[in-house]
Design a protein around this motif. Structure first.
Motif, PDB file in Angstrom:
ATOM      1  N   UNK A 138      56.400 -13.420  35.684  1.00  0.00           N
ATOM      2  CA  UNK A 138      56.513 -12.605  34.477  1.00  0.00           C
ATOM      3  C   UNK A 138      56.765 -11.157  34.873  1.00  0.00           C
ATOM      4  N   UNK A 139      57.715 -10.512  34.213  1.00  0.00           N
ATOM      5  CA  UNK A 139      57.969  -9.106  34.520  1.00  0.00           C
ATOM      6  C   UNK A 139      56.729  -8.285  34.152  1.00  0.00           C
ATOM      7  N   UNK A 143      57.161  -5.277  29.078  1.00  0.00           N
ATOM      8  CA  UNK A 143      57.876  -6.071  28.072  1.00  0.00           C
ATOM      9  C   UNK A 143      57.127  -7.354  27.708  1.00  0.00           C
ATOM     10  N   UNK A 144      56.377  -7.914  28.649  1.00  0.00           N
ATOM     11  CA  UNK A 144      55.482  -9.026  28.328  1.00  0.00           C
ATOM     12  C   UNK A 144      54.142  -8.418  27.882  1.00  0.00           C
ATOM     13  N   UNK A 145      54.027  -8.124  26.603  1.00  0.00           N
ATOM     14  CA  UNK A 145      52.882  -7.348  26.118  1.00  0.00           C
ATOM     15  C   UNK A 145      51.551  -8.078  26.305  1.00  0.00           C
ATOM     16  N   UNK A 150      46.343 -11.702  29.593  1.00  0.00           N
ATOM     17  CA  UNK A 150      46.303 -12.972  30.328  1.00  0.00           C
ATOM     18  C   UNK A 150      45.652 -12.792  31.697  1.00  0.00           C
ATOM     19  N   UNK A 151      46.067 -11.768  32.434  1.00  0.00           N
ATOM     20  CA  UNK A 151      45.521 -11.546  33.777  1.00  0.00           C
ATOM     21  C   UNK A 151      44.042 -11.209  33.737  1.00  0.00           C
ATOM     22  N   UNK A 236      59.325 -13.045  29.505  1.00  0.00           N
ATOM     23  CA  UNK A 236      60.491 -12.650  30.289  1.00  0.00           C
ATOM     24  C   UNK A 236      60.146 -12.863  31.752  1.00  0.00           C
ATOM     25  N   UNK A 237      60.899 -13.723  32.401  1.00  0.00           N
ATOM     26  CA  UNK A 237      60.640 -14.103  33.792  1.00  0.00           C
ATOM     27  C   UNK A 237      61.757 -13.567  34.678  1.00  0.00           C
TER      28      UNK A 237
END
Length: 252
Positions: A138-139, A143-145, A150-151, A236-237
């Motif tokens: 994941x970028x 952009x991956x809000x 998650x982390x 977005x990967x």
């Protein structure tokens, strides 16, 4: 049982995918052809081996985890991919595999013991050959809000991870970085699949979490709910290949 044995059921479907465009872009840029022999080190369920197989003449995948080799065989059969799969440590098998025009290392370089691994690569990579250190992730540019959340949840259940990057791995060895190739793709990632992703990692595997798996799933679902639409987030990967060549050839 190896440290990845309990992750097998989740690895292929839950990790960020490389995507078809990545394989075709890399193969075109590096001029793979039907005569190219490719070795995939730490092949796992065969993601890189199977992805590059249509662009090469022969592909061999090696992994020390028996369950991963079985998963790769199943995937290869499903995709009708003629990939040769070998169980074992590539360092121990180097003398019997021949030489390769390309060697790929996916999400495995941090598990390799640098000195014996570099020696094995020196014998396996043909004089004009390449090493590709590949990853899809994941970028992390905002952009991956949902990614930070998650982390944060994942880290509550995460064990220790070896701290070794690829620059340290190659330092002082016969191979140097020549270029990077990257491809971005947008996917729909269900929250349940993101929970599976946690379980696909050896530091938060089902074996390690045990009875805590339901709590992890529940916590992740609650934390990501505000980012999701119909139970899924947009992801977005970036799939990337860092290309290494023998010292003295990197400017060629």
């Amino acid at each position: 049982m190896g440290r990845f044995a309990s992750t097998v059921a989740y690895y292929e479907g839950a990790r960020p995918p490389y995507g078809a465009a990545f394989f075709s872009t890399v193969a075109r840029r590096l001029a793979f052809e039907r005569g190219t022999r490719l070795l995939d080190v730490g092949t796992g369920p065969g993601l890189l081996a199977i992805g590059f197989a249509p662009f090469c003449g022969e592909v061999v995948g090696v992994d020390p985890e028996p369950a991963m080799i079985e998963a790769a065989r199943s995937s290869a059969e499903r995709e009708a991919s003629a990939v040769r799969l070998v169980e074992g440590r590539f360092e121990d098998l180097a003398g019997s595999l021949g030489t390769f025009g390309a060697v790929t290392i996916g999400r495995a370089i941090h598990w390799l013991d640098p000195e014996p691994a570099r020696n094995a690569l020196d014998s396996l990579v043909a004089p004009q050959g390449l090493i590709l250190v590949c990853n899809a992730a994941s970028v992390t540019d905002g952009r991956n809000r949902w990614l930070e959340t998650f982390n944060a949840v994942r880290n509550r259940w995460r064990g220790e991870h070896p701290n070794r990057d690829q620059d340290a791995f190659f330092a002082g060895g016969p191979f140097v970085r020549r270029e990077s190739i990257s491809v971005e793709t947008v996917y729909r990632a269900p929250i349940e699949r993101l929970a599976d992703r946690v379980l696909s990692m050896s530091t938060s595997s089902p074996e390690r979490l045990g009875g805590e798996v339901p709590a992890m799933r529940s916590a992740l679902g609650e934390a990501l709910a505000s980012f999701a639409t119909d139970g899924a987030v947009e992801e977005i990967v970036e799939a990337r290949a860092e290309v290494y060549m023998r010292r003295g050839r990197e400017s060629g």
